[in-house]
Design a protein around this motif. Structure first.
Motif, PDB file in Angstrom:
ATOM      1  N   SER A 159      -3.494  29.462  -2.344  1.00 57.52           N
ATOM      2  CA  SER A 159      -4.256  28.368  -1.558  1.00 57.52           C
ATOM      3  C   SER A 159      -5.258  29.218  -0.776  1.00 57.52           C
ATOM      4  O   SER A 159      -5.036  28.827   0.471  1.00 57.52           O
ATOM      5  N   PRO A 160      -6.225  29.636  -1.311  1.00 53.01           N
ATOM      6  CA  PRO A 160      -7.080  30.734  -0.417  1.00 53.01           C
ATOM      7  C   PRO A 160      -7.992  29.882   0.721  1.00 53.01           C
ATOM      8  O   PRO A 160      -8.065  30.655   1.793  1.00 53.01           O
ATOM      9  N   ALA A 161      -8.295  28.551   0.435  1.00 52.06           N
ATOM     10  CA  ALA A 161      -8.957  27.829   1.545  1.00 52.06           C
ATOM     11  C   ALA A 161      -8.091  27.607   2.799  1.00 52.06           C
ATOM     12  O   ALA A 161      -8.564  27.600   3.924  1.00 52.06           O
ATOM     13  N   ARG A 162      -6.926  27.431   2.471  1.00 54.19           N
ATOM     14  CA  ARG A 162      -5.766  27.099   3.371  1.00 54.19           C
ATOM     15  C   ARG A 162      -5.507  28.442   4.301  1.00 54.19           C
ATOM     16  O   ARG A 162      -5.388  28.415   5.536  1.00 54.19           O
ATOM     17  N   GLU A 163      -5.452  29.527   3.532  1.00 52.89           N
ATOM     18  CA  GLU A 163      -5.287  30.770   4.180  1.00 52.89           C
ATOM     19  C   GLU A 163      -6.378  31.323   4.947  1.00 52.89           C
ATOM     20  O   GLU A 163      -6.322  31.805   6.099  1.00 52.89           O
ATOM     21  N   GLN A 164      -7.606  30.871   4.526  1.00 53.79           N
ATOM     22  CA  GLN A 164      -8.983  31.168   5.117  1.00 53.79           C
ATOM     23  C   GLN A 164      -8.970  30.564   6.444  1.00 53.79           C
ATOM     24  O   GLN A 164      -9.279  30.897   7.516  1.00 53.79           O
ATOM     25  N   THR A 165      -8.504  29.240   6.439  1.00 52.76           N
ATOM     26  CA  THR A 165      -8.415  28.231   7.667  1.00 52.76           C
ATOM     27  C   THR A 165      -7.481  28.974   8.592  1.00 52.76           C
ATOM     28  O   THR A 165      -7.842  29.167  10.032  1.00 52.76           O
ATOM     29  N   LEU A 166      -6.444  29.415   8.389  1.00 48.76           N
ATOM     30  CA  LEU A 166      -5.628  30.242   9.101  1.00 48.76           C
ATOM     31  C   LEU A 166      -6.133  31.275   9.892  1.00 48.76           C
ATOM     32  O   LEU A 166      -6.018  31.564  11.107  1.00 48.76           O
ATOM     33  N   ARG A 167      -6.692  32.207   9.048  1.00 56.22           N
ATOM     34  CA  ARG A 167      -7.301  33.623   9.363  1.00 56.22           C
ATOM     35  C   ARG A 167      -8.515  33.127  10.564  1.00 56.22           C
ATOM     36  O   ARG A 167      -8.606  33.941  11.401  1.00 56.22           O
TER      37      ARG A 167
END
Length: 344
Positions: free
Chosen positions: A329-337
């Motif tokens: 889930s790249p967009a969820r990962e990006q949100t965290l980063r």
């Protein structure tokens, strides 16, 4: 610095199997570990096509094994569905395996429709809410190394969740009402306010919790966290696009419609909500944090100030576009980063 934690419902997209959704959650948990998130909590929901988080302690074990530092917890265990002793045994084993890394968030809602909830309670009458206060107190005693002593006739029967505990999971009470705020205060437990779906009353509930707080063996002073739905991208428009599948899912849920697996962004764009739903969707999302990193940091710090905490728990709600690997889930990962960087 405002610390971040994560709440994960293990969402299931239309392009995913359950195995894919679990793999995506473990990848997201590794990102949380990498960026220094304080906690990673798993929810409990039942019989929902869009949610794979049905068993919080089992998911906690998977996440703990896949990470090295972040605390793992339930967000939460819905205690009316379970025996306090069973929950205590589960989390005591986790604490023995991962000492100092286990949280137990306790909720009062069923996390299920009425039929599923009835089956979870093995057909017992009532909804289990009437014994909630006593069950929370029992669980708090059972997870301590000394356990409890049960009176059986004229004898005392020692009851331990695990035989040789040397550390204790940390209990938290979850809620979105004045009831939960008062109970957490009276029991001297840390309190998590479900701002992500309540959307209002946060300041009032937290103030009531602080006024009601009585020190306990677990906690000397009040401690709070608020949960927020968050989608962050390089631009505000990009973040709003990624949030669209979650908007549609929550609108369907609040409208009493079937909650299907979460749509991909392109599918959500292709079938807009009815025009009459715009006002309801706007009200639903008014408390969400959706924007670029600077906007998100400003809103999250403001929420932390309202709650009086150094920690905010994010539910990353950014959806996936067509062609995204099913097990990520790249967009969820990006949100965290992006949030972690913006708040550092």
């Amino acid at each position: 610095m405002t610390a971040i934690s994560v709440l994960d419902l293990v969402p299931v997209r239309s392009d995913q199997t359950t195995a894919d959704a679990l793999a995506a959650t473990l990848a997201l948990a590794r990102v949380a570990d990498e960026v220094g998130a304080r906690r990673y909590w798993l929810a409990e929901h039942h019989n929902m096509p869009a949610v794979a988080a049905t068993n919080a302690p089992l998911l906690m074990a998977l996440v703990a094994a896949a990470t090295s530092r972040v605390r793992v917890g339930s967000g939460g265990v819905m205690l009316p569905n379970h025996s306090p002793l069973v929950v205590a045994e589960q989390v005591a084993l986790l604490e023995a395996a991962y000492p100092g890394r286990v949280d137990v968030g306790i909720g009062r809602a069923p996390g299920a429709d009425p039929v599923t909830g009835h089956l979870l309670r093995r057909g017992a009458t009532g909804d289990g809410v009437d014994t909630f206060d006593a069950d929370v107190a029992t669980l708090a005693s059972l997870v301590r190394p000394d356990g409890v002593d049960v009176r059986v006739g004229s004898s005392t029967y020692p009851l331990r969740a695990t035989p040789r505990a040397v550390s204790t999971p940390q209990l938290w009470l979850l809620g979105s009402s004045t009831y939960s705020a008062q109970l957490a205060g009276r029991l001297g437990l840390p309190y998590v306010f479900a701002h992500h779906f309540a959307g209002r009353g946060t300041a009032e509930a937290v103030a009531l919790y602080r006024r009601s707080f009585q020190p306990s063996p677990e906690l000397a002073e009040p401690r709070t966290i608020a949960v927020a739905n968050v989608a962050v991208a390089a631009t505000e428009d990009g973040a709003r696009r990624l949030a669209l599948p979650q908007v549609r899912s929550m609108w369907r849920l609040r409208s009493g419609l079937t909650l299907e697996p979460q749509e991909l962004v392109e599918d959500a764009e292709a079938t807009p909500l009815p025009a009459a739903a715009d006002e309801g969707a706007a009200a639903l999302t008014s408390s969400w944090v959706v924007g670029d990193p600077d906007q998100a940091a400003t809103q999250l710090r403001a929420l932390a100030d309202v709650v009086g905490t150094d920690e905010i728990m994010l539910q990353p709600i950014a959806g996936a576009t067509r062609g995204t690997p099913a097990d990520r889930s790249p967009a969820r990962e990006q949100t965290l980063r992006l949030v972690a960087e913006a708040l550092a």
